[in-house]
Design a protein around this motif. Structure first.
Motif, PDB file in Angstrom:
ATOM      1  N   ASP A  57     -34.005 -13.272  27.925  1.00 42.92           N
ATOM      2  CA  ASP A  57     -32.490 -13.166  29.567  1.00 42.92           C
ATOM      3  C   ASP A  57     -31.584 -12.136  29.282  1.00 42.92           C
ATOM      4  OD1 ASP A  57     -31.358 -13.652  26.671  1.00 42.92           O
ATOM      5  OD2 ASP A  57     -30.802 -15.533  27.261  1.00 42.92           O
ATOM      6  N   LYS A  58     -32.261 -10.802  28.851  1.00 38.78           N
ATOM      7  CA  LYS A  58     -31.112 -10.105  29.229  1.00 38.78           C
ATOM      8  C   LYS A  58     -29.595 -10.357  27.858  1.00 38.78           C
ATOM      9  CE  LYS A  58     -34.668  -7.381  31.082  1.00 38.78           C
ATOM     10  NZ  LYS A  58     -35.401  -7.328  30.333  1.00 38.78           N
ATOM     11  N   LYS A  59     -29.425 -11.051  27.059  1.00 41.09           N
ATOM     12  CA  LYS A  59     -28.291 -11.514  26.580  1.00 41.09           C
ATOM     13  C   LYS A  59     -28.091 -10.234  25.383  1.00 41.09           C
ATOM     14  CE  LYS A  59     -25.607 -15.076  25.221  1.00 41.09           C
ATOM     15  NZ  LYS A  59     -25.169 -16.853  25.691  1.00 41.09           N
ATOM     16  N   TYR A  60     -29.330 -10.736  24.434  1.00 41.69           N
ATOM     17  CA  TYR A  60     -29.056  -9.818  24.045  1.00 41.69           C
ATOM     18  C   TYR A  60     -29.885  -8.533  23.392  1.00 41.69           C
ATOM     19  CZ  TYR A  60     -26.460 -13.571  21.787  1.00 41.69           C
ATOM     20  OH  TYR A  60     -25.902 -15.180  22.400  1.00 41.69           O
ATOM     21  N   THR A  61     -29.081  -7.600  22.736  1.00 40.60           N
ATOM     22  CA  THR A  61     -30.626  -6.403  22.296  1.00 40.60           C
ATOM     23  C   THR A  61     -29.879  -5.777  20.407  1.00 40.60           C
ATOM     24  OG1 THR A  61     -30.339  -5.114  24.048  1.00 40.60           O
ATOM     25  CG2 THR A  61     -31.272  -3.746  22.370  1.00 40.60           C
ATOM     26  N   VAL A  62     -30.658  -5.876  19.825  1.00 37.79           N
ATOM     27  CA  VAL A  62     -30.478  -6.070  18.608  1.00 37.79           C
ATOM     28  C   VAL A  62     -31.220  -4.429  18.145  1.00 37.79           C
ATOM     29  CG1 VAL A  62     -30.855  -6.491  16.349  1.00 37.79           C
ATOM     30  CG2 VAL A  62     -31.058  -8.128  17.835  1.00 37.79           C
ATOM     31  N   ASP A  63     -30.561  -3.534  17.802  1.00 38.15           N
ATOM     32  CA  ASP A  63     -30.965  -2.207  16.758  1.00 38.15           C
ATOM     33  C   ASP A  63     -30.053  -1.868  15.369  1.00 38.15           C
ATOM     34  OD1 ASP A  63     -32.221  -1.400  18.783  1.00 38.15           O
ATOM     35  OD2 ASP A  63     -30.522  -0.786  20.046  1.00 38.15           O
ATOM     36  N   GLU A  64     -30.892  -1.632  14.595  1.00 36.07           N
ATOM     37  CA  GLU A  64     -30.746  -0.683  13.295  1.00 36.07           C
ATOM     38  C   GLU A  64     -30.338   0.810  13.582  1.00 36.07           C
ATOM     39  OE1 GLU A  64     -32.257  -2.101   9.825  1.00 36.07           O
ATOM     40  OE2 GLU A  64     -33.019  -0.276  10.031  1.00 36.07           O
ATOM     41  N   VAL A  65     -28.859   1.090  13.348  1.00 34.55           N
ATOM     42  CA  VAL A  65     -28.665   2.199  13.537  1.00 34.55           C
ATOM     43  C   VAL A  65     -27.839   2.677  12.188  1.00 34.55           C
ATOM     44  CG1 VAL A  65     -27.423   1.729  15.811  1.00 34.55           C
ATOM     45  CG2 VAL A  65     -26.099   1.684  13.937  1.00 34.55           C
ATOM     46  N   GLN A  66     -27.975   3.993  12.134  1.00 38.65           N
ATOM     47  CA  GLN A  66     -27.636   4.690  10.796  1.00 38.65           C
ATOM     48  C   GLN A  66     -26.118   4.830  10.820  1.00 38.65           C
ATOM     49  OE1 GLN A  66     -29.097   5.291   7.820  1.00 38.65           O
ATOM     50  NE2 GLN A  66     -31.056   4.068   8.912  1.00 38.65           N
ATOM     51  N   CYS A  67     -24.873   3.753   9.481  1.00 39.34           N
ATOM     52  CA  CYS A  67     -24.217   4.872   9.709  1.00 39.34           C
ATOM     53  C   CYS A  67     -23.043   4.278  10.619  1.00 39.34           C
ATOM     54  CB  CYS A  67     -23.892   5.954   8.990  1.00 39.34           C
ATOM     55  SG  CYS A  67     -22.783   5.968   8.520  1.00 39.34           S
TER      56      CYS A  67
END
Length: 162
Positions: free
Chosen positions: A116-126
């Motif tokens: 539904d383009k509501k959420y994006t989850v990313d793991e990022v560094q610091c």
């Protein structure tokens, strides 16, 4: 028509020019203007920025800056961009369980966007808040000392905003 700054971004660009005597210094704020307009930084926008700033700034330099920094989205993201710190301090505080919980709740993997383009989850560094881990940044807001319960409440509040 090719990308151009929005009227608001064009006004901001004009105000930035005298503030940055070195043209290369304009790259960072111009990328923010592009991202504000489009939601992400793409090739067309980077070309436009290189053109607008002009020599000695090249497309390669704009591309290099955009791809170096994680604060610039290289693809469209959801309405709520959840970035969870995976660096050592946050990891030792349990960021992996936060990422797993969020992804499980939303039915996606890290690096994905909900249908539904509501959420994006990313793991990022610091995310630069090492003493308060685990930490997440959702759009422009930081959330610290996260637990699965706290992130559950945050997601419930975000669901109310749509």
């Amino acid at each position: 028509m090719a990308y151009q700054f929005s009227q608001d971004s064009e006004k901001r660009f004009q105000r930035l020019i005298p503030q940055f005597p070195s043209k290369r210094s304009l790259i960072l704020p111009c990328l923010f203007l592009l991202q504000a307009d489009k939601g992400f930084v793409d090739q067309e926008g980077m070309s436009y920025i290189a053109e607008r700033i002009g020599a000695p700034v090249s497309l390669a330099q704009v591309h290099g800056v955009a791809t170096f920094y994680t604060m610039y989205n290289k693809k469209p993201v959801g309405k709520f961009h959840i970035q969870i710190c995976g660096n050592i301090s946050c990891y030792l505080s349990g960021s992996d369980s936060i990422t797993e919980h969020v992804c499980s709740k939303l039915g996606i993997e890290a690096g994905e966007t909900t249908s539904d383009k509501k959420y994006t989850v990313d793991e990022v560094q610091c995310l630069g808040a090492c003493g308060f881990g685990p930490v997440a940044q959702i759009n422009d807001k930081y959330y610290e000392n996260l637990t699965p319960e706290i992130i559950e409440n945050i997601l419930a509040e975000l669901d109310k905003q749509v």
